[in-house]
Design an enzyme around this catalytic site. Structure first.
Site, PDB file in Angstrom:
ATOM      1  N   LEU A 330      18.551  35.804  80.076  1.00 33.03           N
ATOM      2  CA  LEU A 330      19.426  36.491  79.129  1.00 33.03           C
ATOM      3  C   LEU A 330      18.741  37.694  78.493  1.00 33.03           C
ATOM      4  CD1 LEU A 330      20.995  33.412  77.289  1.00 33.03           C
ATOM      5  CD2 LEU A 330      21.926  34.694  79.225  1.00 33.03           C
ATOM      6  N   ASP A 380      -0.468  34.099  80.850  1.00 31.98           N
ATOM      7  CA  ASP A 380      -0.851  35.398  80.294  1.00 31.98           C
ATOM      8  C   ASP A 380       0.056  36.474  80.883  1.00 31.98           C
ATOM      9  OD1 ASP A 380      -2.255  37.219  78.821  1.00 31.98           O
ATOM     10  OD2 ASP A 380      -4.005  37.264  80.134  1.00 31.98           O
TER      11      ASP A 380
END
Length: 577
Positions: A330, A380
């Site tokens: 989204l 990360d």
């Protein structure tokens, strides 16, 4: 070239190098202080140091750019000035021990001045300027130990090289453990063939652990030789902290997990990072060198090395960039190059009504993850500006999708797709896809169990993952579940964990007053995983994450400042101390 022009070039080149040297000195000072924080069990200070060290680069970069503007008006200089400046700067690096990091700092200066509009090898160090000859400086970063005597003599020699300001809890016990563990790992014949043990001089500090990292050298084989250390905290008297040897690790898989992309960066002090990375790469050849630079906390240069690796891969491959498999996000548009091990994420221009957040909020969330201890459970990410893709390699369907969802971030030229801002993240199999395709019940159970552990360990790190739909988690080749969707992530203390009211009134929930920070964990069972049998299994394995009590307890620990232990290797290999 007139003398004035030459003088200005020299001044600017020296300013940039001075800025880098200042940055690396500051970086090294914080890194070196890792030993004191470890010895004194200053775990909250350790977490602050992680954030401070990451922030150094931007501060020193801003200072350097500001000083350059005191010397020249950059945008009034012609292209020859910048060609000459790069050449002048390169000359200054002839004998520099961190020349590769300095080149990256130079790139950052040019990127800041030109707002990342001039990304080419004429202006910047896009391609490497020299081939690093591995091993020439090995003696500066490695201790070598004679193995012609007994195992015990070798271990005594190793520990004589590493000096701490606190004592070991029981060195004799620890040495017996190490001796026995090595003899278990290597048979008598293998031990006889060991001709050298090499250990990196730098101690690797992270969170509440320290690591001595090296290798066992035999004629036909080289094995990792890693000794994790901890500090006993059995007394409130900080003067009585003692060091404990936790394990001996000789498997590459153990070392690989320690250097995982989902863990915080190490504090490992070295003035010769290229040689340290070369040594580590020999131990972990399946990891890219950019991953190892990043693991050392040199993430800016890691990004440079990644980009070079990426350009080389483009030359060696022919597949097209395409929409990444999985459910569309989204907040982020996600795509990949099927032959390459990362995904590319771009913030969408508009979010649905259910996402009451801003673009800046998303950036802040990704930065929060960068600055925190990711405890092996949060991937990360690396941020890039004006990232360029050859248009001929980008599938038309992807171009249409990006223009439809991220037009403000996309610039199309005849030859390139230029992305103004994106994140790059390690590619994993989305957990929802894995669970749909997996037929082995044991592997499904293992994944669900690790999903629950992932959520718990993120919470123990004082983070609330927010949107915990299983599509927002990935699973690695080793079966480890990692969270990677950060637009709703926040600190635990920023949420109100509430119990659902107990009532026979079927409309009670409809009249429940819900604030913007309220969370009802009892509802988690309805959406973390979709299918009923998976919900029931997750609840059986980790039902506590679906109770307010669990989250309130985690929140209380966060408020107290507790820093839990996160052991990144197989706990069955820990010594019984």
């Amino acid at each position: 070239m007139n003398n004035t022009h030459s003088s200005v070039l020299n001044k600017v080149a020296y300013l940039i190098l001075h800025g880098f040297d200042k940055s690396y000195r500051w970086h090294s000072r914080i890194t070196r202080d890792g030993q004191r924080r470890f010895e004194q069990a200053q775990w909250q200070e350790t977490q602050k140091a992680v954030k401070e060290r990451i922030a150094i680069y931007e501060r020193t970069l801003s200072d350097a750019v500001g000083e350059i503007y005191q010397q020249v008006f950059p945008h009034q200089e012609n292209s020859q000035f910048w060609l000459d400046l790069k050449h002048r700067f390169q000359k200054l690096l002839n004998d520099h021990p961190q020349y590769e990091l300095a080149e990256t700092f130079y790139n950052s200066v040019i990127g800041r001045i030109f707002k990342h509009q001039q990304i080419n090898d004429d202006m910047m160090f896009i391609l490497p300027t020299r081939c690093y000859l591995t091993g020439l400086q090995r003696h500066l970063v490695v201790h070598s130990f004679d193995t012609s005597g007994t195992v015990r003599q070798m271990l005594d020699d190793i520990f004589a090289q590493y000096h701490f300001d606190i004592d070991y809890q029981d060195m004799e016990r620890d040495l017996r453990h190490l001796d026995a563990a090595l003899r278990t790992r290597l048979n008598r014949e293998q031990l006889a063939y060991v001709h050298t043990v090499e250990m990196l001089k730098a101690v690797f500090y992270r969170s509440k652990s320290a690591y001595l990292i090296g290798r066992i050298c035999m004629p036909d084989e080289t094995l990792p030789f890693v000794i994790p250390l901890s500090v006993s905290e059995s007394t409130a008297d900080k003067q009585k902290h003692k060091i404990v040897v936790e394990a001996l690790l000789t498997e590459r898989q153990d070392l690989s997990v320690i250097f995982s992309f989902a863990r915080a960066y190490f504090m490992a002090d070295t003035q010769h990072p290229a040689e340290v990375v070369a040594f580590l790469h020999e131990l972990l050849p399946h990891k890219k060198k950019f991953e190892l630079y990043i693991a050392l906390g040199l993430y800016k240069h890691g990004k440079t090395v990644f980009y070079r690796n990426f350009l080389q891969h483009l030359e060696d491959s022919h597949d097209q960039f395409a929409i990444a498999p999985g459910i569309r996000g989204l907040v982020m548009a996600v795509f990949h190059l099927p032959s390459y091990g990362v995904v590319f994420k771009i913030i969408k221009d508009e979010f649905p009504e259910s996402k009451k957040i801003t673009r800046q909020h998303v950036k802040d969330c990704y930065r929060l993850v960068k600055m925190t201890d990711r405890v092996g459970r949060m991937a990360d990410t690396h941020e890039y500006m004006n990232f360029r893709l050859p248009r001929s390699r980008v599938a038309l369907e992807l171009i249409v999708e990006l223009l439809d969802t991220c037009a403000s971030s996309i610039e199309l030229t005849e030859d390139e797709v230029i992305i103004q801002h994106l994140y790059i993240e390690r590619k994993m199999t989305p957990l929802n896809i894995y669970l749909e395709q997996q037929n082995d019940p044991k592997l499904i159970t293992s994944a669900l169990n690790d999903l629950g552990l992932c959520i718990k360990q993120i919470a123990a790190a004082h983070i609330f993952a927010g949107d915990m739909l299983h599509k927002n988690f990935g699973i690695t080749r080793g079966g480890r579940v990692i969270f990677y969707d950060y637009d709703e992530i926040c600190y635990l203390t920023e949420r109100e964990f509430r119990r659902l009211p107990k009532s026979d009134d079927p409309y009670a929930l409809d009249t429940l007053s819900v604030g913007p920070t309220d969370v009802f964990p009892e509802q988690f069972e309805h959406f973390i995983v979709g299918k009923k049998h998976l919900k029931l299994e997750l609840k059986a394995l980790h039902g506590e994450i679906m109770t307010a009590e669990f989250w309130l307890e985690m929140q209380a620990q966060s408020l107290k400042g507790d820093v839990p232990d996160f052991i990144p290797y197989d706990q069955t290999k820990r010594f019984v101390n």
